[in-house]
Design a protein around this motif. Structure first.
Motif, mmCIF file in Angstrom:
data_model
loop_
_atom_site.group_PDB
_atom_site.id
_atom_site.type_symbol
_atom_site.label_atom_id
_atom_site.label_comp_id
_atom_site.label_asym_id
_atom_site.label_seq_id
_atom_site.Cartn_x
_atom_site.Cartn_y
_atom_site.Cartn_z
ATOM 1 N N ILE A 42 31.789 22.404 18.656
ATOM 2 C CA ILE A 42 30.489 22.257 17.993
ATOM 3 C C ILE A 42 30.074 20.790 17.949
ATOM 4 O O ILE A 42 28.894 20.463 18.132
ATOM 5 C CB ILE A 42 30.532 22.869 16.574
ATOM 6 C CG1 ILE A 42 30.757 24.383 16.670
ATOM 7 C CG2 ILE A 42 29.249 22.566 15.807
ATOM 8 C CD1 ILE A 42 31.077 25.050 15.341
ATOM 9 N N GLU A 43 31.029 19.885 17.757
ATOM 10 C CA GLU A 43 30.721 18.448 17.730
ATOM 11 C C GLU A 43 30.138 17.982 19.054
ATOM 12 O O GLU A 43 29.294 17.080 19.085
ATOM 13 C CB GLU A 43 31.979 17.640 17.400
ATOM 14 C CG GLU A 43 32.410 17.760 15.965
ATOM 15 C CD GLU A 43 33.746 17.085 15.677
ATOM 16 O OE1 GLU A 43 33.965 16.778 14.504
ATOM 17 O OE2 GLU A 43 34.562 16.891 16.606
ATOM 18 N N GLN A 44 30.549 18.598 20.167
ATOM 19 C CA GLN A 44 30.037 18.218 21.479
ATOM 20 C C GLN A 44 28.545 18.506 21.636
ATOM 21 O O GLN A 44 27.896 17.938 22.500
ATOM 22 C CB GLN A 44 30.810 18.938 22.587
ATOM 23 C CG GLN A 44 32.218 18.464 22.744
ATOM 24 C CD GLN A 44 32.984 19.279 23.780
ATOM 25 O OE1 GLN A 44 32.509 20.295 24.269
ATOM 26 N NE2 GLN A 44 34.183 18.827 24.111
ATOM 27 N N ALA A 45 28.010 19.371 20.791
ATOM 28 C CA ALA A 45 26.594 19.713 20.880
ATOM 29 C C ALA A 45 25.704 18.551 20.453
ATOM 30 O O ALA A 45 24.524 18.520 20.793
ATOM 31 C CB ALA A 45 26.283 20.941 20.012
ATOM 32 N N GLU A 46 26.259 17.592 19.732
ATOM 33 C CA GLU A 46 25.521 16.415 19.279
ATOM 34 C C GLU A 46 24.178 16.794 18.650
ATOM 35 O O GLU A 46 23.125 16.292 19.037
ATOM 36 C CB GLU A 46 25.345 15.421 20.419
ATOM 37 C CG GLU A 46 26.664 14.884 20.939
ATOM 38 C CD GLU A 46 26.506 13.881 22.070
ATOM 39 O OE1 GLU A 46 25.374 13.454 22.364
ATOM 40 O OE2 GLU A 46 27.528 13.537 22.669
ATOM 41 N N CYS A 47 24.243 17.679 17.675
ATOM 42 C CA CYS A 47 23.034 18.135 16.969
ATOM 43 C C CYS A 47 22.776 17.335 15.705
ATOM 44 O O CYS A 47 21.841 17.640 14.964
ATOM 45 C CB CYS A 47 23.164 19.614 16.603
ATOM 46 S SG CYS A 47 23.236 20.684 18.030
ATOM 47 N N GLY A 48 23.602 16.350 15.421
ATOM 48 C CA GLY A 48 23.415 15.542 14.230
ATOM 49 C C GLY A 48 23.902 16.227 12.962
ATOM 50 O O GLY A 48 23.466 15.878 11.870
ATOM 51 N N LEU A 49 24.792 17.203 13.107
ATOM 52 C CA LEU A 49 25.319 17.900 11.935
ATOM 53 C C LEU A 49 26.423 17.059 11.303
ATOM 54 O O LEU A 49 27.217 16.428 12.004
ATOM 55 C CB LEU A 49 25.897 19.256 12.346
ATOM 56 C CG LEU A 49 24.932 20.239 12.999
ATOM 57 C CD1 LEU A 49 25.690 21.481 13.476
ATOM 58 C CD2 LEU A 49 23.839 20.635 12.024
ATOM 59 N N ASP A 50 26.470 17.074 9.967
ATOM 60 C CA ASP A 50 27.537 16.343 9.299
ATOM 61 C C ASP A 50 28.840 17.133 9.400
ATOM 62 O O ASP A 50 28.850 18.320 9.741
ATOM 63 C CB ASP A 50 27.184 16.058 7.834
ATOM 64 C CG ASP A 50 26.965 17.320 7.031
ATOM 65 O OD1 ASP A 50 27.966 17.902 6.586
ATOM 66 O OD2 ASP A 50 25.788 17.703 6.859
#
Length: 94
Positions: A42-50
């Protein structure tokens, strides 16, 4: 006096959940492994989620892995649209 066997799932020294059957404890432990594997994905999606949101999302996907798998195969089901019932008091994302 009664003897009760309990299976405790512990992660990083923190008790996550207690079960009365080994099968349920193993299934919960496996679900936590899946959630841990989903976090970098999910971190690889770079959606700016904390970080907390990413962990919650990974935990949600892991708890709904069968529905998610079905959706990824292109099979939309009514079951996938139903809300998840909360497991137990101690069940929480890592």
């Amino acid at each position: 006096m009664a003897v009760i066997t309990q299976y405790v799932v512990v992660r990083d020294g923190v008790e996550k959940m207690t079960f009365t059957s080994k099968k349920e404890a193993d299934a919960y432990d496996k679900m936590l492994d899946i959630a841990d594997s989903l976090i970098p994905f999910i971190e690889q999606a770079e959606c700016g989620l904390d970080e907390a949101t990413i962990e919650k999302l990974a935990f949600y996907f892991a708890t709904r892995k069968d529905d998610l798998s079905s959706l990824l195969k292109g099979n939309a089901t009514e079951k996938a649209a139903e809300p998840v019932k909360k497991a137990a008091k101690k069940a929480e994302p890592q």
